[in-house]
Design an enzyme around this catalytic site. Sequence first.
Site, PDB file in Angstrom:
ATOM      1  N   LYS A   1      15.335  92.235  -9.104  1.00 42.35           N
ATOM      2  CA  LYS A   1      14.276  93.248  -9.043  1.00 42.35           C
ATOM      3  C   LYS A   1      13.180  93.059 -10.091  1.00 42.35           C
ATOM      4  CE  LYS A   1      14.880  94.827  -6.007  1.00 42.35           C
ATOM      5  NZ  LYS A   1      14.808  93.989  -4.772  1.00 42.35           N
TER       6      LYS A   1
ATOM      7  N   THR B   1      11.279  88.313  -8.249  1.00 41.66           N
ATOM      8  CA  THR B   1      11.758  87.007  -7.766  1.00 41.66           C
ATOM      9  C   THR B   1      11.006  86.557  -6.512  1.00 41.66           C
ATOM     10  OG1 THR B   1      13.908  87.960  -8.321  1.00 41.66           O
ATOM     11  CG2 THR B   1      13.901  85.763  -7.311  1.00 41.66           C
ATOM     12  N   ILE B   2      10.946  87.446  -5.545  1.00 41.60           N
ATOM     13  CA  ILE B   2      10.339  87.111  -4.258  1.00 41.60           C
ATOM     14  C   ILE B   2       8.850  86.783  -4.441  1.00 41.60           C
ATOM     15  CG2 ILE B   2       9.911  89.544  -3.739  1.00 41.60           C
ATOM     16  CD1 ILE B   2      10.569  89.110  -0.906  1.00 41.60           C
TER      17      ILE B   2
ATOM     18  N   HIS C   1      19.600  83.975 -10.347  1.00 37.84           N
ATOM     19  CA  HIS C   1      19.785  85.209 -11.124  1.00 37.84           C
ATOM     20  C   HIS C   1      20.926  85.017 -12.131  1.00 37.84           C
ATOM     21  CE1 HIS C   1      17.144  87.552  -8.631  1.00 37.84           C
ATOM     22  NE2 HIS C   1      17.962  87.734  -7.628  1.00 37.84           N
TER      23      HIS C   1
ATOM     24  N   SER D   1      13.796 100.100  -9.151  1.00 39.46           N
ATOM     25  CA  SER D   1      13.725  99.174  -8.019  1.00 39.46           C
ATOM     26  C   SER D   1      15.141  98.827  -7.523  1.00 39.46           C
ATOM     27  CB  SER D   1      12.972  97.907  -8.481  1.00 39.46           C
ATOM     28  OG  SER D   1      12.830  97.003  -7.435  1.00 39.46           O
TER      29      SER D   1
ATOM     30  N   THR E   1      -0.920  88.644  -3.031  1.00 35.71           N
ATOM     31  CA  THR E   1      -1.135  90.061  -3.315  1.00 35.71           C
ATOM     32  C   THR E   1      -0.002  90.841  -2.647  1.00 35.71           C
ATOM     33  OG1 THR E   1      -2.461  90.402  -1.346  1.00 35.71           O
ATOM     34  CG2 THR E   1      -3.650  89.826  -3.372  1.00 35.71           C
ATOM     35  N   PHE E   2       0.272  92.007  -3.178  1.00 36.67           N
ATOM     36  CA  PHE E   2       1.336  92.848  -2.616  1.00 36.67           C
ATOM     37  C   PHE E   2       1.069  93.098  -1.128  1.00 36.67           C
ATOM     38  CE2 PHE E   2       3.352  96.851  -1.569  1.00 36.67           C
ATOM     39  CZ  PHE E   2       4.632  96.659  -2.056  1.00 36.67           C
TER      40      PHE E   2
ATOM     41  N   LYS F   1       7.088  99.066  -3.657  1.00 36.01           N
ATOM     42  CA  LYS F   1       5.852  99.641  -4.222  1.00 36.01           C
ATOM     43  C   LYS F   1       5.030  98.601  -4.978  1.00 36.01           C
ATOM     44  CE  LYS F   1       6.459 104.569  -5.013  1.00 36.01           C
ATOM     45  NZ  LYS F   1       6.496 105.609  -6.054  1.00 36.01           N
TER      46      LYS F   1
HETATM   47  P1  A3P Z   1       9.569  97.605  -6.479  1.00 36.21           P
HETATM   48  O1  A3P Z   1      10.905  97.904  -5.875  1.00 36.21           O
HETATM   49  O2  A3P Z   1       9.345  98.320  -7.779  1.00 36.21           O
HETATM   50  O3  A3P Z   1       8.448  97.831  -5.521  1.00 36.21           O
HETATM   51  P2  A3P Z   1      12.889  90.973  -6.573  1.00 36.21           P
HETATM   52  O4  A3P Z   1      12.144  90.043  -5.697  1.00 36.21           O
HETATM   53  O5  A3P Z   1      13.316  90.366  -7.867  1.00 36.21           O
HETATM   54  O6  A3P Z   1      13.977  91.631  -5.830  1.00 36.21           O
HETATM   55  O7  A3P Z   1      11.848  92.105  -7.037  1.00 36.21           O
HETATM   56  C1  A3P Z   1      11.353  93.017  -6.100  1.00 36.21           C
HETATM   57  C2  A3P Z   1      10.266  93.815  -6.775  1.00 36.21           C
HETATM   58  O8  A3P Z   1       9.102  92.981  -6.932  1.00 36.21           O
HETATM   59  C3  A3P Z   1       9.856  95.011  -5.924  1.00 36.21           C
HETATM   60  O9  A3P Z   1       9.515  96.048  -6.842  1.00 36.21           O
HETATM   61  C4  A3P Z   1       8.632  94.451  -5.215  1.00 36.21           C
HETATM   62  O10 A3P Z   1       7.766  95.430  -4.706  1.00 36.21           O
HETATM   63  C5  A3P Z   1       7.990  93.635  -6.326  1.00 36.21           C
HETATM   64  N1  A3P Z   1       7.041  92.652  -5.777  1.00 36.21           N
HETATM   65  C6  A3P Z   1       7.265  91.701  -4.881  1.00 36.21           C
HETATM   66  N2  A3P Z   1       6.132  91.067  -4.552  1.00 36.21           N
HETATM   67  C7  A3P Z   1       5.143  91.652  -5.266  1.00 36.21           C
HETATM   68  C8  A3P Z   1       3.730  91.474  -5.352  1.00 36.21           C
HETATM   69  N3  A3P Z   1       3.091  90.570  -4.613  1.00 36.21           N
HETATM   70  N4  A3P Z   1       3.039  92.262  -6.210  1.00 36.21           N
HETATM   71  C9  A3P Z   1       3.663  93.199  -6.955  1.00 36.21           C
HETATM   72  N5  A3P Z   1       5.007  93.431  -6.900  1.00 36.21           N
HETATM   73  C10 A3P Z   1       5.730  92.670  -6.070  1.00 36.21           C
END
Ligand code: A3P
Length: 294
Positions: free
Chosen positions: A50, A53-54, A105, A135, A225-226, A255
């Site tokens: 969280k 990573t993605i 991780h 998250s 971008t998100f 979010k």
């Molecule tokens: P939130 O749950 O706070 O929205 P992981 O990939 O490690 O599981 O992390 C997921 C978190 O990274 C999520 O946070 C996700 O929304 C955020 N995230 C992924 N891509 C993003 C982006 N392009 N911009 C901002 N936040 C991003």
Amino acid sequence: MADGESSIQPNKLFNYKGYNLSSIHTIERLDQMENYDVRDSDVFVVTYPKSGTIWMQNIIKHIYMDGDLQTEECELSYSVVPWLEITHNKINTDDRPSPRLFFTHLPYQLIPKALKNKKTKVIYVYRNPKDVAVSYYHFHKFANYLETPENFGTFLQTFLNGQVVNDCWFNHVRNWYNHRHEFNIMFHSYEEIIKDLRVAVLKFSNFLGRSLDNKHVDIIVERSTFKNMKSNPKSNYENIGFPIFNNSAAGFMRKGTVGDWKNNFTVAENEMFDRIFEEKMKNVPLKYTWEISD
Ligand code: A3P
């Protein structure tokens, strides 16, 4: 439920060498990790869950993309930057040509020994742990292999105790940081990527020795971008779906903000968190961003 799909029951944590992992890990794969053959040309993105990573998978995937980026159809992020310690559908991600890109991780103690004292580039991305906790709480409702917490308050306690998959956030960050001299590693925060995505992309590409022209950087920024990742199944894991994930809950792209913890923590929880944070992280001088003012 479609043919051939079965539901997944949430499992208790699975303890491996003293660390809390989950039912999606296998002992067979984890046992391979210690003596895993690391190449100098490999790239590892390391995160606690969280922490973005993605997002990093998407950025790194694009940094290594050659050819006509304008027209080229992107591959799935998790195929290009697969999860080191989990083998999906028995696809062999180990025998790929160099440079192999991975994310992991794993806590410091479980990573391949051969990663130490090598040229292999490692990017450790960390996020302020209050937002990580929020998250992760939502992720427990989304991932069918994790038990759904009663409420945020109970989950927070579990998180602070490290009774979650990939164990204790404090130990994860602290141990990787304290052992940083053993690696060719760069630390970067999630929040700094939010603050300036373009600058972050340039820092990552410089560190990785990839010289990108402006157009390439523009495309990476645009596709990372998100909003754009949320609508792109190649980037957002959407196509993994049921039965591993509960499609009616917020997914990976929930979010994507800084400071959502303020909508979830009580004053007492926040004070308790600050005390624990202060105590556990006092010797780890990483910069944390808890909120971003407009
Ligand atoms: P939130 O749950 O706070 O929205 P992981 O990939 O490690 O599981 O992390 C997921 C978190 O990274 C999520 O946070 C996700 O929304 C955020 N995230 C992924 N891509 C993003 C982006 N392009 N911009 C901002 N936040 C991003």
